[in-house]
Design an enzyme around this catalytic site. Structure first.
Site, PDB file in Angstrom:
ATOM      1  N   ARG A 242       0.931  -1.120   0.064  1.00  0.00           N
ATOM      2  CA  ARG A 242       0.260   0.025  -0.018  1.00  0.00           C
ATOM      3  C   ARG A 242       0.915   1.267   0.021  1.00  0.00           C
ATOM      4  O   ARG A 242       1.924   1.225   0.518  1.00  0.00           O
ATOM      5  CB  ARG A 242      -0.879   0.042   1.302  1.00  0.00           C
ATOM      6  CG  ARG A 242      -2.077  -0.541   1.276  1.00  0.00           C
ATOM      7  CD  ARG A 242      -3.177   0.024   0.148  1.00  0.00           C
ATOM      8  NE  ARG A 242      -4.363  -0.679   0.187  1.00  0.00           N
ATOM      9  CZ  ARG A 242      -4.794  -1.782  -0.863  1.00  0.00           C
ATOM     10  NH1 ARG A 242      -3.729  -2.283  -1.373  1.00  0.00           N
ATOM     11  NH2 ARG A 242      -5.607  -2.267  -0.663  1.00  0.00           N
ATOM     12  N   GLU A 271      -1.878   7.963  -4.130  1.00  0.00           N
ATOM     13  CA  GLU A 271      -2.228   7.392  -5.553  1.00  0.00           C
ATOM     14  C   GLU A 271      -3.685   7.798  -5.807  1.00  0.00           C
ATOM     15  O   GLU A 271      -4.562   7.897  -4.904  1.00  0.00           O
ATOM     16  CB  GLU A 271      -1.836   5.774  -5.623  1.00  0.00           C
ATOM     17  CG  GLU A 271      -2.947   5.004  -4.895  1.00  0.00           C
ATOM     18  CD  GLU A 271      -2.451   3.665  -4.984  1.00  0.00           C
ATOM     19  OE1 GLU A 271      -1.359   3.194  -4.815  1.00  0.00           O
ATOM     20  OE2 GLU A 271      -3.441   2.840  -5.326  1.00  0.00           O
ATOM     21  N   HIS A 289      -0.589   0.283  -9.717  1.00  0.00           N
ATOM     22  CA  HIS A 289      -1.487  -0.667  -8.793  1.00  0.00           C
ATOM     23  C   HIS A 289      -2.141  -1.692  -9.510  1.00  0.00           C
ATOM     24  O   HIS A 289      -3.337  -2.016  -9.400  1.00  0.00           O
ATOM     25  CB  HIS A 289      -2.495  -0.018  -7.859  1.00  0.00           C
ATOM     26  CG  HIS A 289      -2.982  -0.452  -6.528  1.00  0.00           C
ATOM     27  ND1 HIS A 289      -3.549   0.368  -5.545  1.00  0.00           N
ATOM     28  CD2 HIS A 289      -3.251  -1.597  -6.383  1.00  0.00           C
ATOM     29  CE1 HIS A 289      -3.526  -0.595  -4.525  1.00  0.00           C
ATOM     30  NE2 HIS A 289      -3.610  -1.892  -4.889  1.00  0.00           N
TER      31      HIS A 289
HETATM   32  C1  DGY Z   1      -5.908  -5.360  -2.613  1.00  0.00           C
HETATM   33  O1  DGY Z   1      -6.621  -6.276  -2.983  1.00  0.00           O
HETATM   34  O2  DGY Z   1      -5.896  -4.879  -1.716  1.00  0.00           O
HETATM   35  C2  DGY Z   1      -5.205  -4.644  -3.894  1.00  0.00           C
HETATM   36  O3  DGY Z   1      -4.178  -3.847  -3.576  1.00  0.00           O
HETATM   37  C3  DGY Z   1      -6.264  -4.518  -4.930  1.00  0.00           C
HETATM   38  O4  DGY Z   1      -5.458  -4.989  -6.253  1.00  0.00           O
END
Ligand code: DGY
Length: 330
Positions: A242, A271, A289
């Site tokens: 993240r 982001e 992402h």
């Molecule tokens: C999640 O599932 O948390 C991912 O970052 C999204 O692709």
């Protein structure tokens, strides 16, 4: 007279099968044009809805929940749920669900895509070639870092961390060390061929560091200037967890100064904005992402969110509840 169906909000464009399945049970308000609603618009559209199909960015906090008295469940199609204020959701009697497991292997694959692309300078050399700059072969052109046989340090050893460790140990012959809030049991460590290390020890001894820790106040800036300075100057940092886990400004500076050799990033602070300094340093591979982005995996993630909505709203049972206390009648 037919009783009206409970109403559901789907916040972003998504597979038609999601809308079709939800429509069997609910009156669905979709967002087929994929308009990015601001918070006021989201709040307006949540009025009268009992459930929300969310994509992990819609912040569910006390202020919003207080204005959505009909809401019973918000189902993320993502494994990450840092958009949820779970204590506030529990206090409001709103269930939060996420989508674990179904994306583990795909995301672990992408960790290696980023590591290999970064270590072997794939995008940097491709840009060179496309720019017409390749005129001859030379012995040291785009010489990169070894991946096989090196030491991988994994910070965050949940399902995805373990899937990465298996690939590293059994596929690439890497030595795997990990740091986690709690140490894994001996059988799981053996299955991943991974050994526990303190954070500082990991930063100092890993050739490559991969971040797969969930975002929380406690993991904010897990990697900042001090941690980058502890890493080897030849080290590569990969973040597929993240934004906010890395201090992006400090990272851009460390890349420019060659405090570390390179980084591969799939997630960013704030982001879809990316820190401008990251866009100007050559030794970073940047992706938007997409770690879980394959059709099958994204379908499975969306299906799990649908299962949670239907299960909870029709039978009071969710597949992957996050704040189970909401399930127990008070
Ligand atoms: C999640 O599932 O948390 C991912 O970052 C999204 O692709």
């Amino acid at each position: 007279m037919n009783t009206p169906k409970p109403r559901i909000l789907v916040t972003r464009a998504i597979f038609q099968s999601v809308i079709d399945r939800l429509s069997e049970h609910f009156e669905v308000e979709p967002n087929p044009d994929d308009v990015l609603w601001d918070r006021a618009e989201l709040l307006r559209r949540m009025q009268g809805k009992v459930g929300v199909f969310a994509t992990g960015t819609e912040r569910m906090d006390a202020e919003l929940l207080a204005q959505c008295p009909d809401l019973k469940i918000c189902a993320n199609m993502t494994v990450g749920y840092n958009n949820f204020d779970l204590p506030a959701m529990s206090a409001a009697g709103v269930l939060g669900t996420n989508a674990p497991d179904v994306l583990t292997e795909t995301t672990a694959d992408f960790g290696f895509a980023l590591l290999l692309a970064t270590a072997r300078r794939v995008t940097e050399s491709e840009h060179f070639l496309r720019a017409g700059l390749w005129t001859r072969w030379s012995y040291d052109m785009f010489s990169g870092a070894e991946v096989h046989g090196s030491t991988l340090g994994i910070i965050g050893m949940g399902r995805i961390g373990q899937a990465i460790a298996r690939r590293a140990a059994f596929g690439f012959g890497m030595r795997v060390i990990y740091h986690n809030r709690s140490r894994l049991d001996a059988a799981t460590e053996a299955a991943c061929k991974a050994s526990y290390a303190g954070k500082q020890e990991l930063l100092q001894s890993a050739d490559h560091v991969m971040l797969v820790v969930p975002y929380s106040a406690a993991s904010h800036h897990t990697i900042g200037a001090a941690e980058l300075a502890s890493m080897k100057p030849t080290a590569i940092l990969i973040n597929l967890a993240r934004g906010g886990i890395v201090d992006d400004a400090a990272l851009a500076q460390a890349l420019r100064n060659r405090t570390i050799a390179a980084a591969g990033l799939d997630v960013y602070e704030g982001e879809p904005k990316v820190h401008p300094d990251l866009l100007t340093v050559p030794n970073v591979v940047l992706t938007p992402h997409i770690a879980s982005a394959t059709p099958g995996t994204r379908q499975a993630m969306a299906d799990l969110a649908v299962d949670n909505l239907i299960g909870y709203l029709t039978q009071g049972k969710a597949v992957t509840p996050l704040n189970s206390e909401v399930l127990t009648p008070r």
